[in-house]
Design a protein around this motif. Structure first.
Motif, PDB file in Angstrom:
ATOM      1  N   GLN A  18      -3.494  -0.312  -1.656  1.00 14.36           N
ATOM      2  CA  GLN A  18      -4.669   0.241  -0.982  1.00 14.36           C
ATOM      3  C   GLN A  18      -4.269   1.316   0.024  1.00 14.36           C
ATOM      4  O   GLN A  18      -4.960   2.320   0.174  1.00 14.36           O
ATOM      5  N   GLU A  63      -3.488   4.477  -1.864  1.00 11.05           N
ATOM      6  CA  GLU A  63      -4.744   5.075  -2.332  1.00 11.05           C
ATOM      7  C   GLU A  63      -5.440   5.804  -1.183  1.00 11.05           C
ATOM      8  O   GLU A  63      -5.974   6.896  -1.360  1.00 11.05           O
ATOM      9  N   SER A  82      -6.248   9.885  -0.662  1.00 13.25           N
ATOM     10  CA  SER A  82      -7.686  10.108  -0.865  1.00 13.25           C
ATOM     11  C   SER A  82      -8.199  11.410  -0.268  1.00 13.25           C
ATOM     12  O   SER A  82      -9.293  11.858  -0.616  1.00 13.25           O
TER      13      SER A  82
END
Length: 63
Positions: free
Chosen positions: A27, A30, A34
């Motif tokens: 996470q 990511e 992003s």
């Protein structure tokens, strides 16, 4: 246990961000990929200014 931002360096790495946010490694990667906040790439290393991350957490201006 709550974290104090003062305990972290001014330039954070992925593991610092992971610890601050209490999220998993995948996470975290990511998130840093992003485009939600400014990230510095130094070779394969990813760095983020602590001030940029705090501003993002607090809902400050985005890119």
């Amino acid at each position: 246990m709550y974290k104090n931002y003062d305990n972290y360096p001014d330039i954070l790495n992925v593991s610092d961000i992971q610890e601050i946010l209490g999220i998993g490694r995948k996470q975290t990667y990511e998130l840093v990929h992003s485009g939600k906040f400014h990230v510095i790439n130094i070779g394969k290393r990813i760095k983020v200014s602590k001030n940029v991350l705090i501003n993002w957490i607090e809902g400050g201006s985005q890119l």
